[in-house]
Enzyme design. Structure first.
Site, PDB file in Angstrom:
ATOM      1  N   HIS A  35       0.727  -1.237  -0.081  1.00 64.83           N
ATOM      2  CA  HIS A  35      -0.039   0.169  -0.105  1.00 64.83           C
ATOM      3  C   HIS A  35       0.854   1.239   0.177  1.00 64.83           C
ATOM      4  O   HIS A  35       0.655   2.286  -0.828  1.00 64.83           O
ATOM      5  CB  HIS A  35      -0.867  -0.076   1.249  1.00 64.83           C
ATOM      6  CG  HIS A  35      -1.661   1.248   1.220  1.00 64.83           C
ATOM      7  ND1 HIS A  35      -3.111   0.847   0.969  1.00 64.83           N
ATOM      8  CD2 HIS A  35      -1.653   2.320   1.856  1.00 64.83           C
ATOM      9  CE1 HIS A  35      -3.784   2.178   1.220  1.00 64.83           C
ATOM     10  NE2 HIS A  35      -2.824   2.940   1.652  1.00 64.83           N
ATOM     11  N   GLU A  36       1.865   1.351   0.856  1.00 65.64           N
ATOM     12  CA  GLU A  36       2.633   2.665   0.988  1.00 65.64           C
ATOM     13  C   GLU A  36       3.669   2.567  -0.232  1.00 65.64           C
ATOM     14  O   GLU A  36       3.800   3.844  -0.506  1.00 65.64           O
ATOM     15  CB  GLU A  36       3.517   2.574   2.194  1.00 65.64           C
ATOM     16  CG  GLU A  36       2.613   2.640   3.740  1.00 65.64           C
ATOM     17  CD  GLU A  36       1.340   3.646   3.709  1.00 65.64           C
ATOM     18  OE1 GLU A  36       1.720   4.603   3.041  1.00 65.64           O
ATOM     19  OE2 GLU A  36       0.695   3.439   4.466  1.00 65.64           O
ATOM     20  N   HIS A  40       1.892   4.549  -2.781  1.00 63.80           N
ATOM     21  CA  HIS A  40       1.879   6.173  -2.552  1.00 63.80           C
ATOM     22  C   HIS A  40       3.350   6.353  -2.879  1.00 63.80           C
ATOM     23  O   HIS A  40       3.398   7.657  -3.445  1.00 63.80           O
ATOM     24  CB  HIS A  40       1.832   6.206  -0.982  1.00 63.80           C
ATOM     25  CG  HIS A  40       0.168   6.233  -0.502  1.00 63.80           C
ATOM     26  ND1 HIS A  40      -0.962   7.016  -0.890  1.00 63.80           N
ATOM     27  CD2 HIS A  40      -0.343   5.666   0.612  1.00 63.80           C
ATOM     28  CE1 HIS A  40      -1.949   6.916  -0.448  1.00 63.80           C
ATOM     29  NE2 HIS A  40      -1.772   5.781   0.636  1.00 63.80           N
ATOM     30  N   GLU A  63      -4.729   8.116  -2.569  1.00 59.70           N
ATOM     31  CA  GLU A  63      -5.324   6.657  -2.138  1.00 59.70           C
ATOM     32  C   GLU A  63      -5.576   5.625  -3.471  1.00 59.70           C
ATOM     33  O   GLU A  63      -5.400   4.486  -3.244  1.00 59.70           O
ATOM     34  CB  GLU A  63      -6.496   7.005  -1.475  1.00 59.70           C
ATOM     35  CG  GLU A  63      -6.752   5.926  -0.270  1.00 59.70           C
ATOM     36  CD  GLU A  63      -5.532   5.560   0.645  1.00 59.70           C
ATOM     37  OE1 GLU A  63      -4.823   6.154   0.650  1.00 59.70           O
ATOM     38  OE2 GLU A  63      -5.958   4.296   1.239  1.00 59.70           O
TER      39      GLU A  63
HETATM   40 ZN    ZN Z   1      -3.093   5.431   1.914  1.00 63.70          ZN
END
Ligand code: ZN
Length: 503
Positions: free
Chosen positions: A264-265, A268, A294
């Site tokens: 997830h990170e 980003h 997101e």
């Molecule tokens: Zn996030």
């Protein structure tokens, strides 16, 4: 180059660099800071925030922007126009609000956090209620200052997802409720839950870390221009596209949580590393909004890493890291185990099907608080009623209910919708990628992620702030935000996993 524009560029780059320093000491606070230094660091952050605020509200900056906008924008190219437009927006956000209000919001934000922590610990909502009430008053006043043309809640949403209003969100969220609540019921009613027993046990931390680093690197994180460390809550920070820092946390009993937090990170981080900083450290090269950010993390976490082709590629690698635990598992059982759907109380632990309902519940509460149709004192009952209506469960206490999130303690009203907007953008982007590059799933199952990252770089990351989120989605996918993509994805995927025929 226009003298005023050059002047603007100098001032904006200085602000960007100061913000980079702020971000670095913020990262340091979460990752490296000795406990005894907390107070000193708070003073350092406050001093630097003061300097940045001074720079952002500098009357010379205001004069410069007035000169530029009065002279007509035709003389500038699209990048320059974007810088002027963005600088004007943030200058107005900073200067339209009286100092007294800025200070009171900041003070309540830092005090509110402590009040919330204690209230959650004591499971006593009434201790936290006055903070929410005061915030609502201040946020109404703030909205009147910055965007008198918008309703107060719309002005707060606009801060996180500009151009998006309740008029857009409400009908989309109604559709999601209509489609997802029956899907969750069907899953609950029909199915035997997938076996997840092999995801429990002991998973050595060094193995977890090595695996996370490998997958993060494979999907494109550039460790020469970034780092990965440990913090209490995973996040992506850093000072510049050449210095992007992600964090995770490790639990000995659960490797999936940490691994997927890293993915997830990394999503980003790829956005941050892909920003067009050759255009200067200027607003045009910044990331767009919370929702678009997101979309990039969820693109990798949900659309790629929770897919079957991804499991096909990595299952043997993962089993080799934890041979004792996963010896009897298979690609298929692993895929099913990481995609279980089960209503639960806590938003941050929710699966992709139930997650949107956690968001819709919060959205409806925020909307009701701002339009006066709900009272703060009634929130625990309202929360529990909505949980029952949407997810069929009743939190046993407020710590697992209305007190679980930190957002309201800092005054972040209007933030929650970004999570689900991001999930819907991610799915719509992914469907466009599949259309434009039909070999994508084959690439994923071969561990060949470069074409995917390149596509995101080109279509989204390098666009910086040239467009609004609505324009960007239209430009990339050929249509406005359309929840059908997301609904179709969830129905198709979970019908297959749970063997449903009726949805
Ligand atoms: Zn996030």
């Amino acid at each position: 180059m226009n003298r005023h524009y050059q002047h603007l560029v100098n001032k904006l780059e200085e602000i960007t660099h100061l913000n980079g320093v702020m971000s670095t000491i913020g990262w340091d606070q979460e990752v490296m800071l000795p406990a005894g230094a907390a107070e000193a660091r708070a003073m350092q952050i406050s001093a630097l925030a003061g300097v940045i605020h001074e720079r952002m509200t500098d009357p010379q900056l205001g004069d410069c922007l007035a000169e530029l906008t009065n002279s007509g924008m035709d003389a500038f190219n699209e990048f320059e126009r974007c810088n002027i437009r963005e600088a004007l927006r943030s200058y107005e956000l900073e200067t339209k609000v009286p100092k007294r209000l800025v200070q009171e919001l900041a003070e309540l934000g830092s005090r509110g956090h402590g009040v919330w922590v204690a209230a959650r610990q004591d499971n006593k909502f009434s201790d936290f209620a006055p903070v929410i009430k005061r915030f609502l008053d201040l946020k109404q006043e703030w909205a009147q200052c910055v965007s008198p043309e918008l309703s107060a809640y719309d002005a707060n949403i606009d801060l996180f997802e500009r151009g998006t209003t309740m008029a857009t969100i409400t009908p989309i969220f109604e559709r999601l409720k209509q489609e997802l609540i029956p899907l969750i019921h069907a899953i609950q009613a029909h199915a035997v839950q997938p076996d997840t027993s092999f995801l429990q046990g002991h998973f050595a931390r060094d193995k977890q870390e090595a695996l996370a680093r490998q997958i993060s690197r494979d999907i494109g994180f550039d460790f020469d221009q970034g780092r990965m460390d440990v913090s209490v809550h995973p996040f992506c920070g850093g000072s510049h596209p050449t210095d992007v820092r992600i964090t995770t946390r490790y639990k000995d009993s659960n490797f999936v949580e940490s691994l997927y937090a890293v993915i997830h990170e990394t999503g980003h981080a790829l956005y941050e590393q892909g920003r067009p900083h050759a255009l200067g450290d200027l607003p045009v090269s910044e990331s767009l909004t919370m929702g678009i950010h997101e979309s990039q993390s969820l693109f990798w976490e949900r659309m790629i890493a929770q897919s079957k082709p991804f499991c096909q590629h990595y299952f043997e690698t993962i089993r080799a890291a934890f041979p004792d635990n996963l010896q009897h598992a298979s690609v298929d059982s692993f895929y099913r185990a990481i995609n279980t759907c089960k209503p639960d109380f806590i938003r941050v632990e929710a699966d992709e099907v139930t997650y949107p309902l956690h968001i819709i519940l919060r959205y409806e509460i925020e909307k009701g608080l701002f339009d006066g149709s709900m009272r703060v004192d009634d929130l625990p009952e309202i929360w529990n009623e909505l949980m029952m209506k949407y997810l069929g469960i009743q939190p046993p206490n407020d710590a697992l209910g209305v007190l679980q999130d930190s957002h309201w303690s800092g005054g972040a009203f209007g933030y929650f919708p970004s999570y689900t907007l991001g999930a819907m953008y991610a799915c719509q982007f992914y469907n466009t990628l599949l259309r434009e590059q039909p070999d994508t799933e084959k690439h994923i199952s071969n561990g060949h992620f470069a074409p995917i990252k390149q596509w995101l770089n080109e279509k989204i990351h390098r666009q910086g702030r040239l467009y609004t989120p609505q324009e960007l989605v239209q430009l990339v996918t050929g249509e406005a935000l359309n929840p059908d993509h997301f609904i179709g994805h969830l129905k198709h995927k979970y019908s297959e996993i749970y063997g449903l025929t009726s949805v």
